[in-house]
Design a protein around this motif. Structure first.
Motif, PDB file in Angstrom:
ATOM      1  N   GLU A 349       0.845  -1.197   0.000  1.00  0.00           N
ATOM      2  CA  GLU A 349       0.000   0.000   0.000  1.00  0.00           C
ATOM      3  C   GLU A 349       0.878   1.243   0.000  1.00  0.00           C
ATOM      4  OE1 GLU A 349      -3.786   0.554   2.541  1.00  0.00           O
ATOM      5  OE2 GLU A 349      -2.217   1.676   3.616  1.00  0.00           O
ATOM      6  N   ALA A 350       0.586   2.170  -0.902  1.00  0.00           N
ATOM      7  CA  ALA A 350       1.309   3.439  -0.986  1.00  0.00           C
ATOM      8  C   ALA A 350       0.347   4.575  -0.686  1.00  0.00           C
ATOM      9  CB  ALA A 350       1.914   3.611  -2.379  1.00  0.00           C
ATOM     10  N   THR A 351       0.688   5.417   0.295  1.00  0.00           N
ATOM     11  CA  THR A 351      -0.142   6.557   0.685  1.00  0.00           C
ATOM     12  C   THR A 351       0.674   7.826   0.514  1.00  0.00           C
ATOM     13  OG1 THR A 351      -1.261   5.176   2.325  1.00  0.00           O
ATOM     14  CG2 THR A 351      -1.565   7.557   2.506  1.00  0.00           C
ATOM     15  N   VAL A 352       0.116   8.808  -0.177  1.00  0.00           N
ATOM     16  CA  VAL A 352       0.871  10.032  -0.456  1.00  0.00           C
ATOM     17  C   VAL A 352       1.214  10.732   0.851  1.00  0.00           C
ATOM     18  CG1 VAL A 352      -1.100  11.620  -0.737  1.00  0.00           C
ATOM     19  CG2 VAL A 352       1.000  11.972  -2.057  1.00  0.00           C
ATOM     20  N   LYS A 353       2.429  11.239   0.939  1.00  0.00           N
ATOM     21  CA  LYS A 353       2.890  11.906   2.159  1.00  0.00           C
ATOM     22  C   LYS A 353       2.162  13.231   2.367  1.00  0.00           C
ATOM     23  CE  LYS A 353       7.555   9.917   1.898  1.00  0.00           C
ATOM     24  NZ  LYS A 353       8.991  10.190   1.658  1.00  0.00           N
ATOM     25  N   ASP A 354       2.105  13.671   3.618  1.00  0.00           N
ATOM     26  CA  ASP A 354       1.404  14.909   3.955  1.00  0.00           C
ATOM     27  C   ASP A 354       2.007  16.117   3.257  1.00  0.00           C
ATOM     28  OD1 ASP A 354      -0.303  13.510   5.597  1.00  0.00           O
ATOM     29  OD2 ASP A 354       0.830  13.918   7.433  1.00  0.00           O
ATOM     30  N   ALA A 356       3.541  16.088   0.317  1.00  0.00           N
ATOM     31  CA  ALA A 356       3.696  15.825  -1.119  1.00  0.00           C
ATOM     32  C   ALA A 356       2.330  15.868  -1.790  1.00  0.00           C
ATOM     33  CB  ALA A 356       4.358  14.472  -1.342  1.00  0.00           C
ATOM     34  N   ARG A 357       2.339  15.868  -3.103  1.00  0.00           N
ATOM     35  CA  ARG A 357       1.076  15.838  -3.843  1.00  0.00           C
ATOM     36  C   ARG A 357       1.168  14.821  -4.975  1.00  0.00           C
ATOM     37  NH1 ARG A 357       1.088  17.502  -8.713  1.00  0.00           N
ATOM     38  NH2 ARG A 357      -1.194  17.495  -8.760  1.00  0.00           N
ATOM     39  N   HIS A 358       0.038  14.233  -5.290  1.00  0.00           N
ATOM     40  CA  HIS A 358      -0.096  13.311  -6.417  1.00  0.00           C
ATOM     41  C   HIS A 358      -1.590  13.117  -6.634  1.00  0.00           C
ATOM     42  CE1 HIS A 358       0.412   9.911  -9.111  1.00  0.00           C
ATOM     43  NE2 HIS A 358       1.721  10.065  -9.054  1.00  0.00           N
ATOM     44  N   ILE A 359      -2.014  12.968  -7.888  1.00  0.00           N
ATOM     45  CA  ILE A 359      -3.453  12.803  -8.126  1.00  0.00           C
ATOM     46  C   ILE A 359      -3.966  11.490  -7.545  1.00  0.00           C
ATOM     47  CG2 ILE A 359      -3.427  14.252 -10.186  1.00  0.00           C
ATOM     48  CD1 ILE A 359      -3.696  11.684 -11.863  1.00  0.00           C
ATOM     49  N   TYR A 360      -3.066  10.506  -7.358  1.00  0.00           N
ATOM     50  CA  TYR A 360      -3.451   9.268  -6.686  1.00  0.00           C
ATOM     51  C   TYR A 360      -3.030   9.371  -5.219  1.00  0.00           C
ATOM     52  CZ  TYR A 360      -3.570   7.576 -11.530  1.00  0.00           C
ATOM     53  OH  TYR A 360      -3.828   7.427 -12.874  1.00  0.00           O
ATOM     54  N   ALA A 361      -3.995   9.550  -4.351  1.00  0.00           N
ATOM     55  CA  ALA A 361      -3.693   9.690  -2.927  1.00  0.00           C
ATOM     56  C   ALA A 361      -3.275   8.362  -2.310  1.00  0.00           C
ATOM     57  CB  ALA A 361      -4.903  10.248  -2.179  1.00  0.00           C
ATOM     58  N   LYS A 362      -3.729   7.272  -2.911  1.00  0.00           N
ATOM     59  CA  LYS A 362      -3.346   5.942  -2.423  1.00  0.00           C
ATOM     60  C   LYS A 362      -3.338   4.973  -3.585  1.00  0.00           C
ATOM     61  CE  LYS A 362      -6.077   3.045  -0.089  1.00  0.00           C
ATOM     62  NZ  LYS A 362      -6.896   2.432   0.995  1.00  0.00           N
ATOM     63  N   ARG A 363      -2.406   4.017  -3.517  1.00  0.00           N
ATOM     64  CA  ARG A 363      -2.351   2.925  -4.478  1.00  0.00           C
ATOM     65  C   ARG A 363      -2.169   1.636  -3.697  1.00  0.00           C
ATOM     66  NH1 ARG A 363       1.866   6.238  -8.359  1.00  0.00           N
ATOM     67  NH2 ARG A 363       0.764   5.982 -10.310  1.00  0.00           N
ATOM     68  N   VAL A 364      -2.780   0.575  -4.190  1.00  0.00           N
ATOM     69  CA  VAL A 364      -2.569  -0.754  -3.626  1.00  0.00           C
ATOM     70  C   VAL A 364      -2.039  -1.646  -4.740  1.00  0.00           C
ATOM     71  CG1 VAL A 364      -3.586  -2.738  -2.454  1.00  0.00           C
ATOM     72  CG2 VAL A 364      -4.394  -0.432  -1.912  1.00  0.00           C
ATOM     73  N   TYR A 380      -6.623   5.258  -5.867  1.00  0.00           N
ATOM     74  CA  TYR A 380      -7.650   6.004  -5.126  1.00  0.00           C
ATOM     75  C   TYR A 380      -7.407   7.502  -5.258  1.00  0.00           C
ATOM     76  CZ  TYR A 380      -8.766   1.503  -2.952  1.00  0.00           C
ATOM     77  OH  TYR A 380      -9.125   0.200  -2.724  1.00  0.00           O
ATOM     78  N   ASP A 381      -8.497   8.272  -5.295  1.00  0.00           N
ATOM     79  CA  ASP A 381      -8.366   9.726  -5.411  1.00  0.00           C
ATOM     80  C   ASP A 381      -8.216  10.372  -4.032  1.00  0.00           C
ATOM     81  OD1 ASP A 381     -10.930   9.863  -4.250  1.00  0.00           O
ATOM     82  OD2 ASP A 381     -11.940  10.186  -6.161  1.00  0.00           O
ATOM     83  N   GLY A 382      -8.181  11.706  -4.013  1.00  0.00           N
ATOM     84  CA  GLY A 382      -7.951  12.427  -2.768  1.00  0.00           C
ATOM     85  C   GLY A 382      -9.070  12.296  -1.754  1.00  0.00           C
ATOM     86  N   ARG A 383     -10.240  11.863  -2.182  1.00  0.00           N
ATOM     87  CA  ARG A 383     -11.354  11.650  -1.246  1.00  0.00           C
ATOM     88  C   ARG A 383     -11.377  10.239  -0.686  1.00  0.00           C
ATOM     89  NH1 ARG A 383     -15.819  13.403  -5.532  1.00  0.00           N
ATOM     90  NH2 ARG A 383     -14.481  11.916  -6.648  1.00  0.00           N
ATOM     91  N   GLY A 384     -10.436   9.421  -1.155  1.00  0.00           N
ATOM     92  CA  GLY A 384     -10.380   8.042  -0.694  1.00  0.00           C
ATOM     93  C   GLY A 384     -11.233   7.095  -1.502  1.00  0.00           C
ATOM     94  N   ASP A 385     -11.777   7.579  -2.627  1.00  0.00           N
ATOM     95  CA  ASP A 385     -12.635   6.742  -3.473  1.00  0.00           C
ATOM     96  C   ASP A 385     -11.793   6.004  -4.521  1.00  0.00           C
ATOM     97  OD1 ASP A 385     -14.888   7.650  -2.131  1.00  0.00           O
ATOM     98  OD2 ASP A 385     -15.194   9.325  -3.531  1.00  0.00           O
ATOM     99  N   LEU A 386     -12.177   4.772  -4.804  1.00  0.00           N
ATOM    100  CA  LEU A 386     -11.531   3.998  -5.853  1.00  0.00           C
ATOM    101  C   LEU A 386     -11.768   4.685  -7.196  1.00  0.00           C
ATOM    102  CD1 LEU A 386      -9.989   1.329  -6.334  1.00  0.00           C
ATOM    103  CD2 LEU A 386     -12.205   0.234  -6.667  1.00  0.00           C
ATOM    104  N   TRP A 387     -10.705   4.898  -7.937  1.00  0.00           N
ATOM    105  CA  TRP A 387     -10.784   5.689  -9.167  1.00  0.00           C
ATOM    106  C   TRP A 387     -10.404   4.864 -10.390  1.00  0.00           C
ATOM    107  CZ3 TRP A 387      -7.183  10.565 -10.070  1.00  0.00           C
ATOM    108  CH2 TRP A 387      -7.504  11.153 -11.292  1.00  0.00           C
ATOM    109  N   ARG A 388      -9.215   4.277 -10.370  1.00  0.00           N
ATOM    110  CA  ARG A 388      -8.721   3.552 -11.534  1.00  0.00           C
ATOM    111  C   ARG A 388      -8.139   2.209 -11.105  1.00  0.00           C
ATOM    112  NH1 ARG A 388      -5.583   8.637 -14.552  1.00  0.00           N
ATOM    113  NH2 ARG A 388      -7.444   9.508 -15.557  1.00  0.00           N
ATOM    114  N   ILE A 389      -8.152   1.255 -12.030  1.00  0.00           N
ATOM    115  CA  ILE A 389      -7.510  -0.042 -11.805  1.00  0.00           C
ATOM    116  C   ILE A 389      -6.655  -0.368 -13.013  1.00  0.00           C
ATOM    117  CG2 ILE A 389      -9.684  -1.126 -12.539  1.00  0.00           C
ATOM    118  CD1 ILE A 389      -8.688  -3.719 -11.333  1.00  0.00           C
ATOM    119  N   SER A 390      -5.434  -0.792 -12.777  1.00  0.00           N
ATOM    120  CA  SER A 390      -4.571  -1.209 -13.881  1.00  0.00           C
ATOM    121  C   SER A 390      -4.220  -2.678 -13.740  1.00  0.00           C
ATOM    122  CB  SER A 390      -3.292  -0.360 -13.928  1.00  0.00           C
ATOM    123  OG  SER A 390      -2.582  -0.431 -12.713  1.00  0.00           O
ATOM    124  N   GLU A 391      -4.057  -3.334 -14.882  1.00  0.00           N
ATOM    125  CA  GLU A 391      -3.678  -4.745 -14.922  1.00  0.00           C
ATOM    126  C   GLU A 391      -2.605  -4.948 -15.985  1.00  0.00           C
ATOM    127  OE1 GLU A 391      -7.437  -7.446 -13.564  1.00  0.00           O
ATOM    128  OE2 GLU A 391      -7.386  -6.844 -15.669  1.00  0.00           O
TER     129      GLU A 391
END
Length: 452
Positions: A349-354, A356-364, A380-391
């Motif tokens: 799990e990757a969570t953007v640092k306080d 720092a900035r990135h359009i993906y606030a979290k990645r799993v 996940y976006d800045g609101r914590g909602d699932l946004w995109r999935i890559s495979e």
């Protein structure tokens, strides 16, 4: 066990800081090739028998030869799906799916996942195994985890102790040493319409240049060159990257040739969440190859291991009798060309640092234990909602002992659009391996000549 997250080591392992040094003892490294594969995966299968033991993979010693090593024949063409996951039965299999995969079933009733027998085909050349074994006892994280020392060519941490080491294994994994591709990047609209962007690219590690690694390559992981050949509005646009090992100490060096302006310029935005050319806003720079670049904007946490259904042995996507329109459908790729298998994955799990900035606030991340390639990433976006999935649709290029992907997809759950990169069904060729390149081929002056 297949329905539960497999926690690795003690609970505190998940919270190790990036500054932890990672060399293992010679006794621990001796597990490579015995209880662990030469790359550090669990040698044995799972208790349920749904994941087999690794027995060497599918490599150039297997006796298989394809007519075109750049587009290998499907060695499993006679396989049939064991079962198919769809929106009606997804709950039965949800423990072995990522949150993003589950969301795809809920959004698209037509989305299906044909599941086949698991085949652990991953293999490297023997000389790469020797380097990995050496790295195990010499490689360390430096610069707070943003760089490496004591590292040679590929896979610094085959026996990882924290999340960042696993991410570095993905970033440095072996991709043939020198490879050239012809492929398409296809941004797909919500109604299924698309215009493909055709590209040529070349990826070379310094060790595989004609002159070998030299002093000027000291902090260079690889050289990368990409040229767009169509559509007309983008033709001639080119990108050159010198990807550095420690990108905090020395930022990635990047240049672009703009065909309209007819000039080369430095491109500091070719990093992190900078927009990627030719993708219709569907991909950030660090989405390419599933994930790339400096890891310093995120806090990394190792969650453990999990058995997941991931795209694997996706040879059907190489079918030259199929057109892009056969494969690329509204909402998602045509399931008839997909193959999923149950494999063990490291979950990071990757969570953007306080600060720092990135359009993906979290990645799993779900990173295949056999190849160290990220195979599924939920964004996940800045609101914590699932946004995109890559495979990543993985295959084994068995003629050249190289596991890589034939296509990667990035689905946008909000807009209904998606991007598929790497398809080459309509191209005259796909991969060319071992092409000799010179360091001068990856200079800004060479990029300027290429533009002309």
């Amino acid at each position: 066990m297949k329905n539960k997250l497999l926690i690795v080591g003690t609970l505190s392992l998940s919270f190790l800081s990036a500054s932890v040094m990672a060399k293992v003892t010679p006794e621990e490294a001796a597990k490579l090739g015995t209880t662990l594969t030469p790359l550090g995966a669990e040698m044995q299968g799972n208790e349920a028998g749904t994941i087999p033991a690794w027995t060497g993979g599918l490599n150039s010693k297997s006796g298989l030869k394809s007519k075109d090593p750049g587009r290998p024949d499907n060695p499993f063409s006679d396989d049939k799906p064991k079962f198919i996951i769809d929106s009606s039965n997804v709950d039965e299999y949800k423990d072995n799916l990522s949150a993003g995969q589950i969301a795809m079933f809920k959004k698209y009733p037509s989305y299906k996942m044909p599941v086949y027998e698991t085949r652990r085909t991953a293999a490297y050349p023997d000389k790469m195994y020797d380097l990995v074994a050496k790295n195990a006892v010499t490689a360390e994280l430096v610069q707070g985890g943003n760089g490496l020392s004591g590292f040679d060519t590929t896979i610094p941490f085959p026996i990882p102790s924290n999340a960042l080491e696993i991410i570095w294994n993905h970033i440095t994994r072996y991709r043939g040493g020198s490879a050239e591709r012809m492929f398409s990047a296809i941004p797909v609209q919500s109604d299924g319409s698309f215009v493909e962007v055709k590209l040529n690219d070349q990826l070379v590690w310094p060790e595989f240049l004609s002159s070998g690694r030299e002093a000027e390559d000291d902090n260079v992981l690889f050289y990368y060159l990409q040229v767009i050949t169509s559509p007309a509005r983008l033709t001639g646009t080119a990108l050159l990257v010198h990807d550095t090992i420690d990108q905090v100490k020395e930022a990635r060096r990047a240049w672009v040739y703009n065909a309209g302006q007819r000039r080369v310029r430095r491109a500091p935005n070719v990093a992190y969440d900078g927009p990627a050319a030719g993708t219709d806003g569907l991909r950030t720079t660090d989405n390419y190859d599933m994930y790339n670049g400096a890891p310093d904007r995120y806090t990394w946490k190792l969650l453990g291991k999990k058995e997941v259904y991931m795209p694997y042995n996706s040879y059907s996507l190489l079918d030259t009798s199929a057109s892009y329109k056969d494969i690329v459908k509204e909402g998602h790729l045509n399931p008839d060309f997909l193959r999923y298998e149950l494999h063990r994955a490291w979950v990071v799990e990757a969570t953007v640092k306080d600060d720092a900035r990135h359009i993906y606030a979290k990645r799993v991340f779900y990173i295949d234990e056999d190849t160290w390639g990220a195979s599924i990433i939920d964004h996940y976006d800045g609101r914590g909602d699932l946004w995109r999935i890559s495979e990543a649709n993985n295959i084994m290029f068995y003629d050249v002992d190289t596991p890589w992907m034939v296509a990667e997809t990035l689905y946008d759950l909000n807009s209904g659009r998606y991007l598929v990169t790497g398809l080459a069904n309509e191209e005259p060729r796909f991969m060319t391996w071992g092409k000799k390149a010179d360091r001068r081929d990856f200079s800004s002056s060479a990029l300027r000549r290429l533009g002309r």
